[in-house]
Motif scaffolding. Structure first.
Motif, PDB file in Angstrom:
ATOM      1  N   ARG A 330       0.835  -1.156  -0.198  1.00  0.00           N
ATOM      2  CA  ARG A 330       0.094  -0.077   0.023  1.00  0.00           C
ATOM      3  C   ARG A 330       0.815   1.256   0.012  1.00  0.00           C
ATOM      4  O   ARG A 330       2.136   1.286   0.344  1.00  0.00           O
ATOM      5  CB  ARG A 330      -1.020  -0.007   1.200  1.00  0.00           C
ATOM      6  CG  ARG A 330      -0.321   0.281   2.688  1.00  0.00           C
ATOM      7  CD  ARG A 330      -1.176   0.067   3.656  1.00  0.00           C
ATOM      8  NE  ARG A 330      -0.466   0.424   5.084  1.00  0.00           N
ATOM      9  CZ  ARG A 330      -1.239   0.694   6.162  1.00  0.00           C
ATOM     10  NH1 ARG A 330      -2.357   0.231   6.286  1.00  0.00           N
ATOM     11  NH2 ARG A 330      -0.542   0.752   7.560  1.00  0.00           N
ATOM     12  N   SER A 331       0.204   2.429  -0.301  1.00  0.00           N
ATOM     13  CA  SER A 331       0.936   3.717  -0.529  1.00  0.00           C
ATOM     14  C   SER A 331      -0.028   4.844  -0.305  1.00  0.00           C
ATOM     15  O   SER A 331      -1.101   4.796  -0.691  1.00  0.00           O
ATOM     16  CB  SER A 331       1.655   3.702  -1.934  1.00  0.00           C
ATOM     17  OG  SER A 331       2.210   5.094  -2.121  1.00  0.00           O
ATOM     18  N   LYS A 332       0.396   5.844   0.361  1.00  0.00           N
ATOM     19  CA  LYS A 332      -0.139   6.934   0.635  1.00  0.00           C
ATOM     20  C   LYS A 332      -0.592   7.789  -0.606  1.00  0.00           C
ATOM     21  O   LYS A 332       0.295   7.571  -1.449  1.00  0.00           O
ATOM     22  CB  LYS A 332       0.486   8.043   1.535  1.00  0.00           C
ATOM     23  CG  LYS A 332       0.655   7.587   2.894  1.00  0.00           C
ATOM     24  CD  LYS A 332      -0.597   7.752   3.675  1.00  0.00           C
ATOM     25  CE  LYS A 332      -0.381   7.637   5.275  1.00  0.00           C
ATOM     26  NZ  LYS A 332      -1.623   7.709   5.795  1.00  0.00           N
ATOM     27  N   PRO A 333      -1.734   8.397  -0.607  1.00  0.00           N
ATOM     28  CA  PRO A 333      -2.077   8.960  -1.979  1.00  0.00           C
ATOM     29  C   PRO A 333      -1.271  10.097  -2.588  1.00  0.00           C
ATOM     30  O   PRO A 333      -1.078  10.305  -3.752  1.00  0.00           O
ATOM     31  CB  PRO A 333      -3.314   9.392  -1.749  1.00  0.00           C
ATOM     32  CG  PRO A 333      -4.186   8.779  -0.526  1.00  0.00           C
ATOM     33  CD  PRO A 333      -2.651   8.384   0.289  1.00  0.00           C
ATOM     34  N   ASP A 334      -0.577  10.839  -1.595  1.00  0.00           N
ATOM     35  CA  ASP A 334       0.409  11.793  -1.990  1.00  0.00           C
ATOM     36  C   ASP A 334       1.883  11.053  -2.331  1.00  0.00           C
ATOM     37  O   ASP A 334       2.664  12.310  -2.574  1.00  0.00           O
ATOM     38  CB  ASP A 334       0.224  12.829  -0.926  1.00  0.00           C
ATOM     39  CG  ASP A 334       0.952  12.321   0.379  1.00  0.00           C
ATOM     40  OD1 ASP A 334       1.026  11.089   0.634  1.00  0.00           O
ATOM     41  OD2 ASP A 334       1.101  13.293   1.187  1.00  0.00           O
ATOM     42  N   ASN A 335       2.179   9.889  -2.191  1.00  0.00           N
ATOM     43  CA  ASN A 335       3.246   9.577  -2.408  1.00  0.00           C
ATOM     44  C   ASN A 335       3.861   9.670  -3.926  1.00  0.00           C
ATOM     45  O   ASN A 335       2.898   9.110  -4.917  1.00  0.00           O
ATOM     46  CB  ASN A 335       3.615   8.191  -1.935  1.00  0.00           C
ATOM     47  CG  ASN A 335       5.028   7.503  -1.937  1.00  0.00           C
ATOM     48  OD1 ASN A 335       5.760   7.993  -2.665  1.00  0.00           O
ATOM     49  ND2 ASN A 335       5.059   6.634  -1.010  1.00  0.00           N
ATOM     50  N   LEU A 372      -6.613  -7.114   4.607  1.00  0.00           N
ATOM     51  CA  LEU A 372      -5.186  -7.036   5.337  1.00  0.00           C
ATOM     52  C   LEU A 372      -4.407  -5.842   5.304  1.00  0.00           C
ATOM     53  O   LEU A 372      -3.988  -5.200   6.424  1.00  0.00           O
ATOM     54  CB  LEU A 372      -4.511  -8.466   4.782  1.00  0.00           C
ATOM     55  CG  LEU A 372      -3.208  -8.577   5.545  1.00  0.00           C
ATOM     56  CD1 LEU A 372      -3.240  -8.831   7.104  1.00  0.00           C
ATOM     57  CD2 LEU A 372      -2.190  -9.664   4.705  1.00  0.00           C
ATOM     58  N   LEU A 373      -4.396  -5.312   4.128  1.00  0.00           N
ATOM     59  CA  LEU A 373      -3.754  -3.975   4.096  1.00  0.00           C
ATOM     60  C   LEU A 373      -4.371  -2.953   5.005  1.00  0.00           C
ATOM     61  O   LEU A 373      -3.653  -2.330   5.321  1.00  0.00           O
ATOM     62  CB  LEU A 373      -3.696  -3.535   2.513  1.00  0.00           C
ATOM     63  CG  LEU A 373      -2.550  -4.369   1.640  1.00  0.00           C
ATOM     64  CD1 LEU A 373      -2.898  -3.922   0.382  1.00  0.00           C
ATOM     65  CD2 LEU A 373      -1.412  -4.265   2.192  1.00  0.00           C
ATOM     66  N   GLN A 374      -5.806  -2.789   4.758  1.00  0.00           N
ATOM     67  CA  GLN A 374      -6.407  -1.807   5.738  1.00  0.00           C
ATOM     68  C   GLN A 374      -6.414  -2.070   7.043  1.00  0.00           C
ATOM     69  O   GLN A 374      -6.373  -0.857   7.881  1.00  0.00           O
ATOM     70  CB  GLN A 374      -7.916  -1.853   5.226  1.00  0.00           C
ATOM     71  CG  GLN A 374      -8.264  -1.495   3.829  1.00  0.00           C
ATOM     72  CD  GLN A 374      -9.802  -1.559   3.400  1.00  0.00           C
ATOM     73  OE1 GLN A 374     -10.396  -2.597   3.940  1.00  0.00           O
ATOM     74  NE2 GLN A 374     -10.349  -0.843   2.596  1.00  0.00           N
ATOM     75  N   SER A 375      -6.167  -3.289   7.737  1.00  0.00           N
ATOM     76  CA  SER A 375      -5.964  -3.568   8.987  1.00  0.00           C
ATOM     77  C   SER A 375      -4.500  -3.231   9.535  1.00  0.00           C
ATOM     78  O   SER A 375      -4.222  -3.256  10.772  1.00  0.00           O
ATOM     79  CB  SER A 375      -6.117  -4.988   9.207  1.00  0.00           C
ATOM     80  OG  SER A 375      -5.358  -5.812   8.685  1.00  0.00           O
ATOM     81  N   GLN A 376      -3.594  -2.912   8.682  1.00  0.00           N
ATOM     82  CA  GLN A 376      -2.067  -2.857   9.107  1.00  0.00           C
ATOM     83  C   GLN A 376      -2.036  -1.591   9.704  1.00  0.00           C
ATOM     84  O   GLN A 376      -2.722  -0.488   9.462  1.00  0.00           O
ATOM     85  CB  GLN A 376      -1.126  -2.595   7.605  1.00  0.00           C
ATOM     86  CG  GLN A 376      -1.167  -4.015   6.994  1.00  0.00           C
ATOM     87  CD  GLN A 376      -0.427  -5.093   7.973  1.00  0.00           C
ATOM     88  OE1 GLN A 376       0.448  -5.083   8.349  1.00  0.00           O
ATOM     89  NE2 GLN A 376      -1.233  -6.056   8.338  1.00  0.00           N
ATOM     90  N   PRO A 377      -1.258  -1.249  10.803  1.00  0.00           N
ATOM     91  CA  PRO A 377      -1.013  -0.135  11.704  1.00  0.00           C
ATOM     92  C   PRO A 377      -0.322   0.926  10.985  1.00  0.00           C
ATOM     93  O   PRO A 377       0.351   0.543   9.865  1.00  0.00           O
ATOM     94  CB  PRO A 377      -0.299  -0.570  12.792  1.00  0.00           C
ATOM     95  CG  PRO A 377       0.357  -1.731  12.337  1.00  0.00           C
ATOM     96  CD  PRO A 377      -0.283  -2.502  11.529  1.00  0.00           C
TER      97      PRO A 377
END
Length: 390
Positions: A330-335, A372-377
């Motif tokens: 996953r990656s932040k939208p502004d990356n 799973l990706l959404q649950s990552q801290p």
């Protein structure tokens, strides 16, 4: 000209203020005499010395002092066409080519003389004669004494280009010989650069060492942007694969991740473990992988800012693809890397917080992977958390 105005001028030319500042900080962190060795062939001096000296002047104003190697014939030419600046009315007048400089006498100890020249705010220039010493020998001797990791070969012919597309061939990573495409045609100066690269890289073990061929019109772009403007040649990056922390300097690894993302890791992350780690030998890039029921989660893909233009990240990515499939991350939208991720991923889903990517994945597994990706801290501190911890 004030330093802020000088920076603005540099970034106006390079169109890359963020990475430009990163490279400037990196250069300024070096010992001044180690910044770079710059060689300009005689044809370049004859045809485009003003363009080259304009960029050298900006480097000089930024307190960056490349060690310049010129052919004696080139210097004789400069004395004719820059007579007022070069000679002055008396012995005490400053020698200048738009910047102050000093000719380094061959008989004096090189390192001490160069340090003294820079301390006096003068760019050191060494005059070379190919009848007395090979260029390869001069550059290697100077590099060794000055502890420089960068040689810049400036030629009016510019960098090597793909014969079909006309695009600059930006990076060659050598293991043994220079593998040029069979259909590429090169000039005499480009041929000299190729031979010089092979000779120097066969002797120099430093993984950070590189030699680059660029044009006198794009020197600043080569120095201050990740993309660069020339053909950079270096040793093939050495990427190691770890299955445990044995042999890994974890403090150095965490520092690489924080510097790459520009954020502080939360304390909880220091307690987590990787299942697979790909790490460049000089700790300039890494990929922190965790094995899950769906495949491999790319938890952290960190590349030191200055290493982005040296192909290190791409080499690590190739290792990930070879050893870790299926793969998701996953990656932040502004990356800023999202554009590249979108070009290589099999699929993507988005929400307001994250972009979710996968590669080599069975479609039936996608909902579970996204969950799973959404649950990552969140592994990095927020700005407020970072402030409160200071």
């Amino acid at each position: 000209m004030k330093s802020k105005d000088i920076l603005s001028r540099v970034f106006e030319i390079t169109r890359d203020p963020r990475d430009g500042l990163l490279f400037l900080q990196e250069f300024q962190s070096l010992s001044p005499e180690s910044f770079a060795i710059l060689y300009a062939d005689s044809e370049t001096i004859f045809e485009s010395s003003e363009a080259l000296f304009s960029d050298l002047k900006l480097l000089y104003q930024l307190d960056l002092f490349p060690f310049v190697v010129l052919e004696e014939d080139s210097f004789q030419y400069l004395k004719v066409f820059f007579p007022l600046e070069q000679m002055g009315k008396d012995q005490g007048e400053e020698k200048t080519l738009g910047f102050s400089y000093e000719i380094i006498p061959r008989e004096k100890p090189l390192l001490d003389t160069v340090k003294d020249s820079i301390q006096k705010k003068k760019i050191p220039i060494l005059l070379w004669n190919d009848e007395t010493e090979k260029l390869e020998t001069v550059l290697e001797r100077c590099r060794s004494l000055l502890h420089s990791a960068k040689i810049i070969y400036v030629s009016i012919d510019g960098p090597l280009k793909d014969p079909t597309s006309g695009k600059v061939k930006s990076i060659f990573q050598l293991e043994n010989n220079f593998q040029l495409p069979t259909d590429i045609s090169i000039t005499e100066s480009q041929k000299e650069f190729v031979e010089l690269s092979e000779a120097l890289l066969s002797k120099i073990e430093d993984p950070k060492f590189n030699i680059v061929l660029t044009s006198p019109f794009t020197l600043l772009t080569e120095l201050f942007t990740v993309k660069g403007s020339g053909t950079l040649v270096k040793r093939k990056n050495k990427i190691r694969k770890f299955d445990s922390t044995d042999g890994v300097d974890m403090e150095r690894l965490f520092r690489l991740i924080e510097e790459s993302f520009g954020k502080k890791l939360k304390k909880e992350f220091f307690q987590t473990k990787f299942d697979v780690l790909f790490l460049e030998e000089s700790y300039r890039a890494c990929a922190w992988m965790q094995k899950t029921e769906y495949g491999y989660l790319l938890s952290k893909f960190a590349v030191n800012g200055v290493a982005r233009g040296a192909g290190v990240g791409r080499d690590i990515w190739d290792q990930i693809l070879e050893h870790c499939s299926p793969l998701f991350w996953r990656s932040k939208p502004d990356n800023t890397i999202n554009k590249w991720y979108m070009s290589i991923a099999q699929g993507i889903e988005k929400d307001q917080h994250w972009y979710y990517y996968w590669l080599g994945v069975d479609k039936a597994l996608i909902p579970g992977i996204v969950g799973l990706l959404q649950s990552q801290p969140e592994d990095f501190e927020s700005k407020q958390e970072a402030k409160s911890s200071q």
